[in-house]
Design a protein around this motif. Structure first.
Motif, short mmCIF file in Angstrom:
data_model
loop_
_atom_site.label_atom_id
_atom_site.label_comp_id
_atom_site.label_asym_id
_atom_site.label_seq_id
_atom_site.Cartn_x
_atom_site.Cartn_y
_atom_site.Cartn_z
N VAL A 1 -3.34 3.51 -1.93
CA VAL A 1 -3.33 2.85 -3.23
C VAL A 1 -2.78 1.46 -3.01
CG1 VAL A 1 -2.47 2.86 -5.60
CG2 VAL A 1 -2.81 5.03 -4.39
N PHE A 2 -3.50 0.46 -3.47
CA PHE A 2 -3.00 -0.91 -3.42
C PHE A 2 -2.10 -1.16 -4.62
CE2 PHE A 2 -3.93 -5.38 -4.91
CZ PHE A 2 -3.05 -5.99 -4.03
N THR A 3 -0.90 -1.72 -4.35
CA THR A 3 -0.04 -2.17 -5.44
C THR A 3 0.45 -3.57 -5.08
OG1 THR A 3 2.21 -1.57 -4.73
CG2 THR A 3 0.81 0.22 -5.56
N ILE A 4 1.24 -4.18 -5.93
CA ILE A 4 1.69 -5.53 -5.60
C ILE A 4 3.21 -5.61 -5.47
CG2 ILE A 4 -0.41 -6.61 -6.47
CD1 ILE A 4 1.10 -7.54 -8.91
N HIS B 1 -3.37 9.13 -11.31
CA HIS B 1 -4.81 9.08 -11.05
C HIS B 1 -5.10 8.26 -9.78
CE1 HIS B 1 -8.88 9.93 -12.21
NE2 HIS B 1 -9.21 8.68 -12.40
N MET B 2 -4.37 7.18 -9.60
CA MET B 2 -4.58 6.37 -8.39
C MET B 2 -4.18 7.16 -7.14
SD MET B 2 -3.72 2.44 -9.50
CE MET B 2 -2.04 2.64 -10.09
N ALA C 1 0.84 -1.19 0.00
CA ALA C 1 0.00 0.00 0.00
C ALA C 1 0.87 1.24 0.00
CB ALA C 1 -0.92 0.01 1.22
N ALA C 2 0.57 2.15 -0.92
CA ALA C 2 1.08 3.52 -0.79
C ALA C 2 0.00 4.23 0.02
CB ALA C 2 1.27 4.15 -2.15
N TYR C 3 0.36 4.54 1.24
CA TYR C 3 -0.62 4.89 2.28
C TYR C 3 -0.55 6.39 2.54
CZ TYR C 3 -2.82 4.37 6.96
OH TYR C 3 -3.62 4.44 8.08
#
Lengths: 439, 439
Positions: free
Chosen positions: B53-56, B110-111, B34-36
């Motif tokens: 933002v959820f990332t992997i 955008h995210m 997460a970019a929190y």
């Protein structure tokens, strides 16, 4: 064995908003910028590769961060792993499953990958001692197909079809190279058309453009329909019936609004309407095109990947397209897009201007002429006379035509002095008081 | 007057790739991340807003840099400029002409905007003392329409039509709130279905899912067709004919390949096929849907904005859609998407799992039930039992249903201890030897 020793990145911004150069209906005050990438090597002759992402100011630091994130995919590779496998080099970054989540294949991360991929092509062309257009032209059809990612294209273009197109173009290639070197490639100019300019400045620049040999000019529209009608009619009266006038709305309208607005411009006989609505709206462009025929419809400078171009062609949404050298995943993806356009018979008018886009995209258009479509006189590359002085191998325009570059590489290298002067936020050019959002 | 004093951002990563949790055909080894973002204020009671933002994994630092770039748009605003004008707050960032170039309205930038917008909604709901779903449900139709950006939607949904839909839903709203609090909202689970799991583990988890009350399970497919046929048939035999089985290919196929592959799975009677091909390929999804009818087709977790959803609906490309709470431009854009789906009669099965996505998206689905469609029993929210322990207000699942949250806010707040433990690269969890690309 030569190795990649560094990926150096720079946030370079030019304060163009102070002059309203580049102003349009969506972008009133751009500061033309580049997130600039240099692939360095331990080659004793100093071989390096140069690429960039063009942005218009704020966010260029994010774009630089995305370039920085690619360092582990690049540094430590051998020269051969990069320039000997331009397909694999791009595929490893684009296909990285974790990075892919940030797109997939769109936005900041995809543009960063595109810039690094372009830097690798620049390095490959320099190593071969050829300008990029010629480097591509000298590749075999099999080599060209091998660098393209055909994923998601099979319903529109197979590798075999691409090979067929490229093999057909082998005939006459040598002759076209001579022709290109002798004739250059048609250019059109947007220099007169920025929204921030007065009618007088627009008309003076339009007159100068025609005198300089341009056969097409482009005006920005979309802020006020009465202004647009007045400006287009003034321009038509100035340049006469034989110079083409295109207009560019920079995504300003909804579908219905685009149709109403453009019907009111019908008497100007537009060469095309560019970006009438969202670049994502394939079906919207198709609806606009049906409604305003025969005015040609176009988009592409913000079209984020080959899957979107595929659909623009499949849906009959466009009469022509722009391609952008620094929006998609580098030369590899632009080759896929050029081949799709060739298959669907859609003409390509590359997007340029900005920072270094003219320098980059000329190579792609010229490679298309020599190695793909064999056509150039029914199309043109955009030209804007901005910021070329910062490039080591700037474009040369003569009589409204781009002369074919002869210096090895992709022409994206900037002068060190320009980078030092315009580095953001520490360069001397940025030491004046700044707009709050840039602070 | 309360002011926004800081936008704090964190790169938080969980080393989930060590267990193959979350593995699918496109994402073999995700590190759920997460970019929190935390919006802090000088409110004496400590009011704050949380988003992510959820990332992997790789690239989460780029996502954090994009959040950082939004600081000047946020810090110094009054509380009222944020939570009193949630439409304007989002529009200023999304419409910023310079940032817009980095999308537009897609990818990393955008995210990031979506996460900050979601943090503002979290803060607004906390300030009102309501869980977000209830905060939305208590807004008037006029207030809801005022936060939505209708640009590019006019050919599919006008503000007046949206208002009509919302006004119609006013009837029975109070009763639906009671119903939701009493019954919860259906969930489905992907926990059994990760590609990295053995058949035995998949079957055990499927059995447990049914015992736990889930009426739909989802399996990952797309790596090997024979494996998929075997796994789907085993699962069908295990759960019987009355539990729905969906499959998810995570964008693995070309259009033709999807059609061939899915025809071979026809006997399993799939509830839907999710992400058969590129999320950008609206026309491709339409072609697949026509070819494999009556198997329902779905996509959406990577659909990057409302313009793409609009076209999925216009083209008849999907039978149902996923929405994602952290992919598009925040609650505002998800409201537009929910209204579009309602207008076109397309059911929404929100995407969840990852880090905090269950926590976030439950609010949107519940708001849709109460304030937009009035429907919930013909749809379900994805549930994966991962990483909820890091959240202050985790989801509650009972008998295969999400219970409606009652704690004020959007449920995205993580424990400080979790952030400290999993901060990348400096948290203790990351002090073991790392994969080279993460170094």
């Amino acid at each position: 064995m030569v190795k990649i020793t560094a990926l150096d990145t720079y946030d370079v911004r030019f304060p163009t908003s102070r002059e309203l150069d580049g102003s349009d209906a969506m972008n009133p005050d751009p500061d033309y910028s580049a997130a600039y990438a240099v692939l360095r090597t331990d080659d004793p002759h100093g071989l390096a590769g140069y690429g960039l992402v063009f942005t218009i100011g704020r966010g260029n630091d994010v774009q630089k961060a995305a370039l920085d994130a690619l360092r582990p995919y690049v540094v430590g590779l051998s020269l051969d792993e990069v320039i000997g496998d331009l397909g694999g080099f791009a595929a490893r970054m684009i296909g990285d499953s974790q990075l892919r989540w940030l797109g997939p294949e769109k936005g900041v991360m995809h543009m960063a990958i595109g810039a690094v991929v372009n830097a690798a092509w620049d390095m490959a062309a320099r190593h071969a001692g050829k300008p990029l257009w010629r480097f591509i032209a000298d590749m075999t059809p099999e080599q060209l197909v091998s660098v393209i990612d055909f994923r998601y294209l099979a319903d529109a273009l197979s590798p075999d079809e691409a090979l067929q197109l490229l093999r057909t173009a082998e005939r006459g290639k040598a002759q076209r190279i001579e022709q290109l070197l002798a004739e250059g490639y048609p250019a059109y100019t947007t220099s007169p058309g920025w929204l921030g300019y007065s009618d007088e400045k627009m008309l003076r620049l339009a007159r100068e453009a025609v005198a300089d040999g341009f056969r097409t000019i482009k005006l920005k529209v979309g802020h006020n329909v009465e202004d647009d009608i007045r400006r287009c009619r003034l321009a038509r009266a100035e340049v006469g019936p034989d110079v083409a006038i295109a207009v560019d709305a920079n995504q300003r309208w909804d579908v219905h609004r685009a149709i109403e607005w453009l019907r009111r411009l019908a008497d100007v006989k537009l060469a095309w309407i560019e970006e009438p609505t969202s670049p994502d709206d394939v079906l919207g462009h198709a609806a606009i095109r049906r409604a305003i025929a025969p005015t040609p419809v176009s988009t592409g400078e913000h079209t984020h990947n080959r899957v979107m171009f595929k659909q623009l062609f499949q849906a009959g949404a466009v009469d022509l397209v722009q391609i952008d050298a620094a929006r998609v995943g580098g030369v590899n993806e632009n080759l896929a897009i050029l081949l799709l356009a060739a298959k669907f018979g859609v003409r390509v008018f590359p997007h340029a201007g900005g920072v270094g886009l003219c320098e980059l995209v000329q190579h792609l258009a010229m490679a298309d002429f020599v190695a793909i479509t064999g056509k150039k006189e029914d199309r043109a590359i955009e030209f804007v006379d901005h910021l070329h002085e910062h490039f080591v191998d700037p474009v040369t325009i003569r009589d409204g035509r781009y002369l074919a570059p002869t210096t090895p590489g992709f022409s994206a290298q900037m002068f060190d002095a320009s980078i030092a002067e315009f580095r953001f936020p520490d360069g001397p050019a940025w030491q004046e008081p700044l707009h709050a959002l840039n602070a």
